[in-house]
Design a protein around this motif. Structure first.
Motif, mmCIF file in Angstrom:
data_model
loop_
_atom_site.group_PDB
_atom_site.id
_atom_site.type_symbol
_atom_site.label_atom_id
_atom_site.label_comp_id
_atom_site.label_asym_id
_atom_site.label_seq_id
_atom_site.Cartn_x
_atom_site.Cartn_y
_atom_site.Cartn_z
ATOM 1 N N UNK A 85 0.857 -1.180 0.000
ATOM 2 C CA UNK A 85 0.000 0.000 0.000
ATOM 3 C C UNK A 85 0.900 1.239 0.000
ATOM 4 N N UNK A 86 1.421 1.545 -1.193
ATOM 5 C CA UNK A 86 2.438 2.610 -1.311
ATOM 6 C C UNK A 86 1.958 3.934 -0.724
ATOM 7 N N UNK A 87 0.709 4.282 -0.971
ATOM 8 C CA UNK A 87 0.207 5.579 -0.491
ATOM 9 C C UNK A 87 0.106 5.613 1.019
ATOM 10 N N UNK A 88 -0.330 4.525 1.609
ATOM 11 C CA UNK A 88 -0.442 4.495 3.069
ATOM 12 C C UNK A 88 0.944 4.484 3.725
ATOM 13 N N UNK A 89 1.866 3.721 3.130
ATOM 14 C CA UNK A 89 3.236 3.692 3.673
ATOM 15 C C UNK A 89 3.850 5.085 3.584
ATOM 16 N N UNK A 90 3.671 5.735 2.445
ATOM 17 C CA UNK A 90 4.230 7.077 2.241
ATOM 18 C C UNK A 90 3.657 8.049 3.268
ATOM 19 N N UNK A 91 2.336 8.026 3.414
ATOM 20 C CA UNK A 91 1.689 8.933 4.359
ATOM 21 C C UNK A 91 2.133 8.634 5.790
ATOM 22 N N UNK A 92 2.210 7.354 6.106
ATOM 23 C CA UNK A 92 2.574 6.946 7.461
ATOM 24 C C UNK A 92 4.026 7.325 7.789
ATOM 25 N N UNK A 93 4.920 7.112 6.836
ATOM 26 C CA UNK A 93 6.325 7.490 7.049
ATOM 27 C C UNK A 93 6.438 9.019 7.173
ATOM 28 N N UNK A 94 5.695 9.735 6.352
ATOM 29 C CA UNK A 94 5.733 11.203 6.405
ATOM 30 C C UNK A 94 5.298 11.693 7.786
ATOM 31 N N UNK A 95 4.222 11.121 8.288
ATOM 32 C CA UNK A 95 3.751 11.532 9.618
ATOM 33 C C UNK A 95 4.758 11.147 10.697
ATOM 34 N N UNK A 96 5.360 9.975 10.541
ATOM 35 C CA UNK A 96 6.319 9.492 11.542
ATOM 36 C C UNK A 96 7.552 10.400 11.624
ATOM 37 N N UNK A 97 7.965 10.926 10.483
ATOM 38 C CA UNK A 97 9.203 11.717 10.453
ATOM 39 C C UNK A 97 8.945 13.231 10.350
ATOM 40 N N UNK A 98 7.854 13.722 10.918
ATOM 41 C CA UNK A 98 7.544 15.158 10.850
ATOM 42 C C UNK A 98 8.665 16.030 11.409
ATOM 43 N N UNK A 99 9.203 15.623 12.543
ATOM 44 C CA UNK A 99 10.253 16.430 13.170
ATOM 45 C C UNK A 99 11.491 16.482 12.274
ATOM 46 N N UNK A 100 11.894 15.331 11.739
ATOM 47 C CA UNK A 100 13.079 15.248 10.877
ATOM 48 C C UNK A 100 12.867 16.009 9.568
ATOM 49 N N UNK A 101 11.588 16.113 9.177
ATOM 50 C CA UNK A 101 11.251 16.797 7.932
ATOM 51 C C UNK A 101 11.339 18.321 8.092
ATOM 52 N N UNK A 102 10.881 18.795 9.226
ATOM 53 C CA UNK A 102 10.759 20.248 9.399
ATOM 54 C C UNK A 102 11.960 20.902 10.068
ATOM 55 N N UNK A 103 12.767 20.076 10.781
ATOM 56 C CA UNK A 103 13.883 20.670 11.525
ATOM 57 C C UNK A 103 15.193 19.998 11.123
ATOM 58 N N UNK A 104 15.919 20.635 10.217
ATOM 59 C CA UNK A 104 17.093 20.004 9.618
ATOM 60 C C UNK A 104 18.196 19.701 10.628
ATOM 61 N N UNK A 105 18.395 18.416 10.884
ATOM 62 C CA UNK A 105 19.413 18.022 11.858
ATOM 63 C C UNK A 105 20.360 16.986 11.265
ATOM 64 N N UNK A 106 20.214 16.681 9.985
ATOM 65 C CA UNK A 106 21.002 15.620 9.353
ATOM 66 C C UNK A 106 22.269 16.182 8.694
ATOM 67 N N UNK A 107 23.191 15.267 8.279
ATOM 68 C CA UNK A 107 24.369 15.730 7.532
ATOM 69 C C UNK A 107 24.006 16.298 6.149
ATOM 70 N N UNK A 108 22.920 15.790 5.573
ATOM 71 C CA UNK A 108 22.511 16.215 4.231
ATOM 72 C C UNK A 108 21.070 15.768 4.046
ATOM 73 N N UNK A 109 20.585 15.809 2.794
ATOM 74 C CA UNK A 109 19.205 15.406 2.563
ATOM 75 C C UNK A 109 19.023 13.901 2.726
ATOM 76 N N UNK A 110 17.798 13.468 3.011
ATOM 77 C CA UNK A 110 17.460 12.047 3.054
ATOM 78 C C UNK A 110 16.090 11.881 2.418
ATOM 79 N N UNK A 111 16.044 11.090 1.329
ATOM 80 C CA UNK A 111 14.795 10.937 0.591
ATOM 81 C C UNK A 111 14.235 9.528 0.719
ATOM 82 N N UNK A 112 12.928 9.440 0.820
ATOM 83 C CA UNK A 112 12.241 8.146 0.850
ATOM 84 C C UNK A 112 11.225 8.121 -0.288
#
Lengths: 356, 385, 81
Positions: free
Chosen positions: B167-194
């Motif tokens: 269920x690609x759409x549900x996985x995508x939505x679920x991962x997006x919600x799970x990683x909200x903090x990582x998405x909005x507050x850049x704390x990584x060495x560089x970009x990370x795409x899923x």
């Protein structure tokens, strides 16, 4: 008027609210689909329910005015339900079969480009170009428009041996799948960047800038508190410019575009492939880049005439051999075609068997 | 040139000037673009520091280097709105997005950006906070930018495709919600795409464009409907040439009007299924293959993703998937240099430390062939009996 | 240690490093956690609370994100001064 209260970390709107009822009902229970025409297809569910899709091309750069027009059509013919494809096409999701033909008729009357489904040229994936990017060394939208005008019938009508995925990237950062496209245009620099020592000293972290170079061409220059570039090692990637803007890579007279071919994403038949260099350089030639367009049309025509049904560009070239590709297309083979970056071991021929 | 023409981006810029409350933005955008066409160079400065309070991503600063000549685009920032999974919309929802954008921006958009976001092109610094309040209060949040998780994206999946193994759409939505903090507050060495694709056709280009590529597959046998096979033959399909001869593992045969598949030899490449959509379907034991590391050429050349986990079940709430993603990100975050993607880090450090960190054993499915040279590492743990 | 005290240490460090090195969120958390003996998560929370009210801000330059002390211009734009 006061502003509503902001919310944070709510994520995207849940997709479910945007699904047509027939999709909600048959979610995960589709049985098969059929391509009905270059711009229409039907998906049939195990329940027997159907959803019709009508696809039209878009320049990706869309005004709110155009989006509203698309919305009006969606409301008139498909209860307001629509989606976009990963290649930036617009898809109207029609639940009522009787509305498909009238929708297609109105779209054509309004000069929309209906097509892109099946073994054809789909919409071109492209980047921002001069429209909106600081690192662009060509325009993307303009090249796309020129290519698609020329290949229009391959979107709306004509069949090819298989899909041909075209992409345009306005620099080697490649914000698009250029590196795995059937045919792609990628803008390249050809001159060593010019270093503005004073501003480098002021604005840039020297160790970070030195580390940014993939070919170790950059050394610190303690005298100027700036850096020096070893001209023999520089491959003009521009990563130093991204990290340190006063290292100016742009050179309007000598920048231009290369054409790469033979990449693919899907695992069908053969593994996904990178695109490989076909033509190392064309000068930027706005507004229509005629030589670039001609070169792409030539590659496409040679592919269409020689590939077997279902073969992608890269599969065809691998079957006949790259030496044959250069012969059939009449493209010159140059020093730039031989890898001297990271892939030399993989790409030099290590066999006495080849074609003349 | 053919008489029919592709839709024009210039027309779009002109139309934006008509609907936006700030027509000078699109007007000057077109003026500057015209200048670029004459001089063959761009006139945008490097991104500046802009954003909404508390977030470090979602807005990309953009300023014209010719603000006196083109004052309307002195500020012309990009706003990334997180798209709904599968790029589904209703007219009503899109109109709402447009109404707010006409009020606060240039009226120009990208549907969609390369990573998948709904991109709004061109607003001013002072409009950022009001714009964010308007969008977020109506259910729209910003996407990722900078050294952060980028907005995940996916194919159409189970919503409209019979080949979706997950269920690609549900996985995508679920991962997006799970990683909200990582998405909005850049704390990584560089970009990370899923990116999440339902099958090996990979319509979202996960294998080429995502640090973490999730691609649907199955383990058991392809489902065959022989009556439909016959209909394809009757309709004129050359099954021998188009299906049997093009199978990469020669695991299909066609005798007496029937297709036979040696499923143990099948690599699930999707060729036969995609050509005979009515007759052949993926198997029933569905899941995903997890691949890691793909990226565009910057810095040390392009990479395609490598197979790391050949098969993983993907059932909501996808805890195993999330746990695996978190372990990968943690190892990368702990070890990478600035601007080093996970694929490049694995190349630099070796596959073994990565696999050990995420708890995945070595398996032949991960490689095309084993190593060729006789140089290899031994760890203390290899000597234990 | 109270959150305010941790925040004081963070701000002090940020002032000290201003103009010398671009600091990523992780650099700050590591340093302050080591200096104070507080858990990284605690430091992260304290840091985030500062960013949420504009005492510190995320920045972007040189192809990477970092954390900075906001400029007056930024504070004015956000209506914080």
């Amino acid at each position: 008027m006061s502003l509503p209260e902001r919310k944070t970390d709510i994520g995207p709107p849940h997709y479910e609210q945007f699904l047509p009822p027939v999709i909600k009902k048959n979610y995960g229970k589709w049985k098969y689909h059929e391509v009905l025409s270059p711009g229409t297809m039907v998906h049939v569910a195990e329940s027997g329910d159907e959803i019709y899709t009508v696809r039209v091309g878009s320049p990706r750069l869309l005004s709110t005015a155009s989006i509203r027009e698309i919305c009006d059509l969606a409301e008139k013919y498909c209860d307001g339900y629509l989606r976009f494809t990963t290649r930036n096409n617009i898809e109207f999701l029609v639940s009522d079969k009787s509305k498909v033909d009238p929708l297609v008729a109105e779209l054509k009357e309004k000069k929309y480009s209906v097509g892109g489904i099946g073994p054809r040229v789909s919409n071109i994936i492209h980047t921002q170009g001069w429209v909106h990017c600081h690192s662009a060394c060509t325009d993307a939208s303009g090249i796309v428009k020129a290519i698609m005008d020329d290949l229009y019938e391959y979107f709306t009508e004509k069949e090819l041996p298989n899909k041909v995925r075209i992409a345009v990237a306005c620099c080697v950062n490649m914000c698009g799948a250029v590196h795995c496209s059937d045919i792609a245009v990628v803008a390249v620099h050809r001159k060593v960047p010019v270093v503005d020592d004073e501003n480098v000293a002021k604005m840039c972290e020297i160790p970070t800038t030195v580390a940014s170079c993939p070919t170790s061409a950059i050394r610190p220059n303690p005298k100027t508190k700036s850096i020096t570039i070893n001209e023999e090692k520089c491959m003009y990637c521009g990563n130093c410019f991204t990290v340190c803007p006063p290292i100016q890579i742009h050179n309007p007279e000598e920048d231009g575009v290369a054409i790469v071919v033979g990449g693919k994403i899907g695992s069908l038949r053969t593994s996904p492939k990178f695109s490989k260099l076909a033509i190392p350089f064309f000068y930027n030639d706005p507004p229509r880049w005629p030589k670039v367009v001609d070169a792409i049309k030539n590659i496409l025509n040679v592919y269409a005439a020689n590939a077997k049904k279902h073969e992608r560009v890269g599969e065809w070239v691998e079957r006949v051999g790259w030496e044959e590709f250069f012969k059939l297309t009449g493209i010159d083979f140059t020093f730039q075609h031989i890898d001297d970056f990271t892939f030399m071991r993989d790409t030099m021929r290590t066999s006495a068997a080849f074609k003349f | 040139m053919s008489l029919k023409t592709w839709p024009s981006f210039v027309t779009e810029i002109k139309k934006a000037a008509q609907s936006s409350s700030m027509p000078q933005m699109a007007d000057d955008e077109l003026g500057q673009l015209e200048k670029s066409y004459n001089t063959k160079r761009g006139y945008w400065k490097h991104g500046g520091i802009v954003g909404v309070l508390g977030y470090g991503g979602g807005v990309i600063g953009r300023y014209s280097s010719l603000p006196d000549e083109f004052p309307g685009i002195a500020h012309f920032h990009t706003v990334r709105l997180n798209q709904p999974s599968g790029f589904f919309y209703t007219a009503e929802a899109l109109r709402m997005v447009c109404d707010i954008w006409d009020k606060y921006g240039s009226g120009l958009t990208n549907l969609h950006g390369s990573t998948g976001d709904l991109v709004l092109l061109g607003t001013t610094t002072e409009n950022l906070e009001p714009l964010f309040a308007e969008y977020s209060s109506r259910g729209w949040d910003l996407g990722g930018s900078g050294s952060a998780m980028r907005t995940p994206s996916c194919c159409v999946g189970m919503a409209r495709c019979e080949w979706a193994n997950i269920d690609a759409m549900d996985i995508c939505n679920s991962m997006t919600q799970h990683f909200q903090d990582e998405l909005h507050r850049p704390a990584f060495p560089y970009k990370f795409k899923i990116k999440v694709s339902g099958c090996a056709c990979d319509c979202v280009a996960a294998i080429a464009r995502a640090d973490l590529s999730i691609i649907g597959t199955w383990k058991d046998n392809i489902q065959v409907d022989q009556a439909e096979v016959k209909k394809y033959a009757d309709a004129g399909m050359d099954i021998q040439a188009e299906i049997v001869d093009m199978c990469p593992t020669s695991c299909i045969s066609y005798d007496n009007g029937e297709i036979k598949i040696n499923d143990a030899q099948c690599t699930r490449c999707m060729h036969c299924i995609s050509k005979m959509t009515k007759a052949l379907k993926p198997g029933k034991e569905k899941g995903a293959t997890i691949l890691v590391g793909s990226k565009a050429p910057i810095v040390v050349g392009s990479l395609l993703s490598w197979v790391i986990v050949p098969f993983i079940e993907c059932k909501p709430p996808y805890d195993e998937l999330k746990d695996l993603a978190e372990k990968m990100i943690e190892w990368w975050d702990d070890n990478a240099k600035p601007r080093e993607r996970i694929g490049e880090l694995i190349e630099a450090k070796g596959m073994r430390p990565f696999l050990e960190a995420i708890g995945v054993p070595p398996q032949p499915q991960q490689v095309k062939e084993p190593r060729k040279d006789p140089f290899f590492f031994w760890s203390e743990s290899d000597f234990k009996k | 240690m109270e959150q305010e005290e941790i925040q004081g240490k963070i701000f002090e460090y940020m002032q000290q490093m201003k103009g010398k090195k671009k600091l990523k969120e992780k650099d700050i958390i590591k340093k302050i956690s080591a200096d104070t003996g507080e858990e990284k998560d605690t430091v992260k929370k304290a840091l985030r609370a500062m960013i949420d009210v504009g005492k510190l801000m995320y920045s972007y330059g040189g192809g990477a994100s970092s954390v900075e002390i906001p400029s007056e211009e930024y504070l004015k734009e956000k209506g914080l001064i």
